[in-house]
Write a protein that holds these residues in place. Sequence first.
Motif, PDB file in Angstrom:
ATOM      1  N   SER A 113       0.687  -0.895   0.027  1.00  0.00           N
ATOM      2  CA  SER A 113       0.378  -0.244  -0.443  1.00  0.00           C
ATOM      3  C   SER A 113       0.788   1.819   0.012  1.00  0.00           C
ATOM      4  N   ALA A 114       0.298   2.320  -0.160  1.00  0.00           N
ATOM      5  CA  ALA A 114       1.377   3.559  -0.835  1.00  0.00           C
ATOM      6  C   ALA A 114       1.621   3.700   1.155  1.00  0.00           C
ATOM      7  N   ALA A 115       2.521   4.587   1.267  1.00  0.00           N
ATOM      8  CA  ALA A 115       3.315   4.775   2.728  1.00  0.00           C
ATOM      9  C   ALA A 115       2.132   6.057   3.432  1.00  0.00           C
ATOM     10  N   GLN A 116       1.912   5.258   4.758  1.00  0.00           N
ATOM     11  CA  GLN A 116       0.596   6.429   5.625  1.00  0.00           C
ATOM     12  C   GLN A 116       1.331   6.407   7.039  1.00  0.00           C
ATOM     13  N   ASN A 117       1.429   7.957   6.711  1.00  0.00           N
ATOM     14  CA  ASN A 117       2.413   8.450   8.124  1.00  0.00           C
ATOM     15  C   ASN A 117       1.599   8.377   8.891  1.00  0.00           C
ATOM     16  N   VAL A 118       2.057   7.562  10.247  1.00  0.00           N
ATOM     17  CA  VAL A 118       1.842   7.239  11.603  1.00  0.00           C
ATOM     18  C   VAL A 118       1.342   8.595  12.707  1.00  0.00           C
ATOM     19  N   THR A 119       2.985   9.035  11.882  1.00  0.00           N
ATOM     20  CA  THR A 119       2.869  11.288  13.032  1.00  0.00           C
ATOM     21  C   THR A 119       2.897  12.494  11.751  1.00  0.00           C
ATOM     22  N   ALA A 159       0.811   4.473  19.405  1.00  0.00           N
ATOM     23  CA  ALA A 159       0.071   4.223  18.718  1.00  0.00           C
ATOM     24  C   ALA A 159      -0.684   2.724  18.485  1.00  0.00           C
ATOM     25  N   ARG A 160      -1.549   2.811  17.997  1.00  0.00           N
ATOM     26  CA  ARG A 160      -2.090   1.164  17.705  1.00  0.00           C
ATOM     27  C   ARG A 160      -3.324   2.011  16.188  1.00  0.00           C
ATOM     28  N   CYS A 161      -2.631   0.580  15.426  1.00  0.00           N
ATOM     29  CA  CYS A 161      -3.921   0.741  14.419  1.00  0.00           C
ATOM     30  C   CYS A 161      -4.700  -0.465  13.984  1.00  0.00           C
ATOM     31  N   ALA A 162      -6.266  -0.668  14.144  1.00  0.00           N
ATOM     32  CA  ALA A 162      -7.208  -0.969  13.947  1.00  0.00           C
ATOM     33  C   ALA A 162      -8.080  -1.032  12.828  1.00  0.00           C
ATOM     34  N   SER A 163      -8.746  -1.909  12.321  1.00  0.00           N
ATOM     35  CA  SER A 163      -9.336  -1.774  10.793  1.00  0.00           C
ATOM     36  C   SER A 163      -8.491  -0.386   9.811  1.00  0.00           C
ATOM     37  N   GLY A 164      -7.100  -0.471   9.847  1.00  0.00           N
ATOM     38  CA  GLY A 164      -7.000   0.657   8.833  1.00  0.00           C
ATOM     39  C   GLY A 164      -6.787   2.241   9.431  1.00  0.00           C
ATOM     40  N   TRP A 166      -5.133   4.599  12.851  1.00  0.00           N
ATOM     41  CA  TRP A 166      -4.289   4.625  13.283  1.00  0.00           C
ATOM     42  C   TRP A 166      -4.773   5.887  14.468  1.00  0.00           C
ATOM     43  N   SER A 167      -4.198   5.438  15.725  1.00  0.00           N
ATOM     44  CA  SER A 167      -5.159   6.551  16.911  1.00  0.00           C
ATOM     45  C   SER A 167      -3.985   7.714  17.073  1.00  0.00           C
ATOM     46  N   SER A 168      -4.463   8.303  17.754  1.00  0.00           N
ATOM     47  CA  SER A 168      -3.206   9.835  17.985  1.00  0.00           C
ATOM     48  C   SER A 168      -2.414   8.983  18.559  1.00  0.00           C
TER      49      SER A 168
END
Length: 336
Positions: A113-119, A159-164, A166-168
């Motif tokens: 997948s395309a890169a997603q910024n968590v922060t 942070a956590r990722c649920a169902s795609g 990410w939490s803050s």
Amino acid sequence: SRHPCEPSRSRWHRTLMRSPGLTSSLLTPFSLMETGLAASSTQVFVARSTDSGVSWSDMGGAPVAVVNGYAQANPVLAIDSVNTLHAVWEGRDSGYPSDPQIKHSYYNGTSWSAAQNVTSQSGRPQSSPSIAVDASNILHAVWRGNDSLNPVHPQVRYARCASGAWSSPALIQTITNYSQGDPALALDPSDSLHVVWYGGDSTYGNKTQIKYSKFNGTSWSSWINIAPIAGQFQCLPVVAVDTNSNVHVLWDGSDSSNPTPFWQIKHSSYTASASAWSSWSNIQTIAGYPQLFPSAAVDSSGSVVALWQGSDPTSPALTQIKLSKRINGVWSDCIN
């Protein structure tokens, strides 16, 4: 001057993993200079072996989620119960050209997948991620980073990722005026999170010690120093949890008999039945030769296996990869 724990220490070696769901593959992420698509910037790759490591090939139309012209580094890898691969790393991009952010990409069996910024901390670097997936396929991540409250001294964030989604990001703990670094994460059989890192504090100053906090699903426990060694540097911890929920922490550090630069690999464990941490011990002292960069895992028999790099009298100039196994509470003699 540079802190003894600060030299570049890629964590790729911590995430070599076996994936039974992908035709018994061995998988490892790494970063490499890509001269074509990536415009001469370091990018993230994942390699796969289906013959027990004899041969390797890039997977998923490598590299992972190209970020043209911006360096990417320090990838880690995890797999969930439906065989989705998750890669997390630190990297710059056009929105954050100067300070790396934590990024995530997943592999769907064909492509990344395309890169997603968590922060999204503009002007404040985020680095050194560690990840794990729980029984509900929730992806958990920890890393070190600055924010508006801690612009100078990075702290450990989560942070956590649920169902795609990410939490803050949130701070695990704040240790004001002292930098914290290189967190590592593991899950126990009950899916509680165990996080270790190195950092300074008001008791030990900048002689960094190994710190620990646990998340029970609701809150993080107050941090503690694991088996501190006053006046000595302790760095780069890793953590593994056995089937009895005993927590094993390995790190590299100095002690009175093994001063800098002749660091040794140290171990301390939390015994769940006794609710207590053990004192530290060197897995095996190789006096006069530095031992660095530990990695830890629990094998199918419940024994803790340690890997690290170090020199010795038979190879004084060139480091070798060493292995030791803890059986019935005793570490075996290391082998190259």
